[in-house]
Enzyme design. Structure first.
Site, PDB file in Angstrom:
ATOM      1  N   MET A  65       0.834  -1.202   0.000  1.00 28.40           N
ATOM      2  CA  MET A  65       0.000   0.000   0.000  1.00 28.40           C
ATOM      3  C   MET A  65       0.871   1.255   0.000  1.00 28.40           C
ATOM      4  SD  MET A  65      -3.580  -0.661   1.934  1.00 28.40           S
ATOM      5  CE  MET A  65      -3.013  -0.464   3.617  1.00 28.40           C
TER       6      MET A  65
ATOM      7  N   LEU B 260       6.648   3.025   1.626  1.00 28.08           N
ATOM      8  CA  LEU B 260       7.561   1.900   1.722  1.00 28.08           C
ATOM      9  C   LEU B 260       8.672   2.159   2.733  1.00 28.08           C
ATOM     10  CD1 LEU B 260       7.918   0.998  -2.060  1.00 28.08           C
ATOM     11  CD2 LEU B 260       6.194   0.242  -0.408  1.00 28.08           C
TER      12      LEU B 260
ATOM     13  N   HIS C 265       9.392  -3.451   3.318  1.00 29.73           N
ATOM     14  CA  HIS C 265       8.984  -3.616   1.920  1.00 29.73           C
ATOM     15  C   HIS C 265      10.196  -3.885   1.028  1.00 29.73           C
ATOM     16  CE1 HIS C 265       5.673  -0.960   3.524  1.00 29.73           C
ATOM     17  NE2 HIS C 265       4.967  -1.924   2.968  1.00 29.73           N
TER      18      HIS C 265
END
Length: 284
Positions: free
Chosen positions: A33, A36, A40
């Site tokens: 989503m 980051l 991530h």
């Protein structure tokens, strides 16, 4: 040394279909989503190790947010996200508007998570996992990956995605990647940026509680929950939603063997999740 190439950006499903068709395989998908962080990045790096091409989605999915949750204020940092994905060597980034993923006039077909979607996170956030599994199913259909990467921090999400892929006979492998933590043990999360300095210190109690619970594993399930609960109680500013010990598939905890200890707690208005594996029982 030359700068790495900027990933191709797909803004529409047609863009993604076209770009995906040209990618050498195997293809990995990393759904995010955005906002980051190093967690991530770890997912993208893990994907790079096994895949010929990596597709990353950056999409704040509205259907997994309930009334009064933080959809409007969820951090959106597109420029920084694209820079990070360039550094990590992503090949394609899917960054669509909401109407590309949920077209006007759609009939509203969704993925039912089953009974596991109504416990733990599902009990606190009704409908959350219907939104999660529906958007993941859409992304899998669009990107057609051979591999899909998810962090273990959202362990119930990972478990449900694995179940969906298995039970709907989807042709890919779901890969879980261990949680990335700050130096003090706090699990990395895009929502950590909501924490004040004082809440940030308090939030580290969560990982200490999990470590204490895991250390008590040889003494059995009751000892695990008692040890973790005792540490959480040292931070009255934290408001726990649940502290649970389960088997690795989120069923009842075994008497001995692999288990999972999960916690969700609020520091101010910020809700934080974490979990650790726990080996129960052992030599006497």
């Amino acid at each position: 040394m030359s700068a790495p190439p900027v990933p191709a950006v797909a803004r529409t499903t047609a863009d993604l279909t076209r770009l995906r068709a040209a990618l050498p395989g195997p293809v990995a998908l990393v759904p995010t989503m955005g906002a980051l962080h190093e967690g991530h990045r770890a997912l993208v790096r893990a994907a790079r190790e096994r895949a010929g091409s990596v597709v990353v989605s950056v999409f704040v999915n509205p259907t997994q947010f309930g009334p009064g949750e933080d959809l409007d204020r969820y951090p959106r940092t597109w420029d920084a996200d694209l820079a990070a994905l360039t550094e990590e060597g992503a090949d394609v980034v899917f960054h669509p508007p909401v109407e590309e993923v949920y077209p006007p006039g759609a009939l509203g077909v969704t993925v039912d998570p089953g009974p596991l979607g109504s416990v733990l996170e599902g009990a606190v956030r009704p409908g959350h996992f219907t939104g999660v599994l529906t958007v993941v199913a859409k992304l899998l259909g669009l990107a057609r990956p051979d591999l899909a990467y998810f962090g273990e921090k959202d362990y119930q999400q990972l478990t449900l995605v694995r179940a969906m892929v298995r039970e709907l006979a989807l042709p890919l492998e779901v890969v879980g990647v261990p949680t990335v933590r700050e130096d003090d043990g706090l699990a990395l999360s895009s929502r950590n940026r909501y924490l004040s300095a004082g809440q940030r210190v308090t939030a580290a109690t969560i990982s200490r509680a999990l470590r204490a619970g895991a250390d008590a594993g040889p003494r059995g399930a009751d000892a695990v929950l008692a040890a973790a609960g005792a540490v959480l109680a040292t931070a009255p500013e934290l408001v726990p939603d649940y502290l649970a010990l389960t088997d690795p598939d989120l069923g009842p905890a075994p008497v001995s063997g692999p288990a999972r200890l999960l916690v969700a707690a609020r520091a101010g208005d910020t809700r934080l999740l974490d979990n650790v594996p726990v080996p129960l029982g052992g030599p006497r």
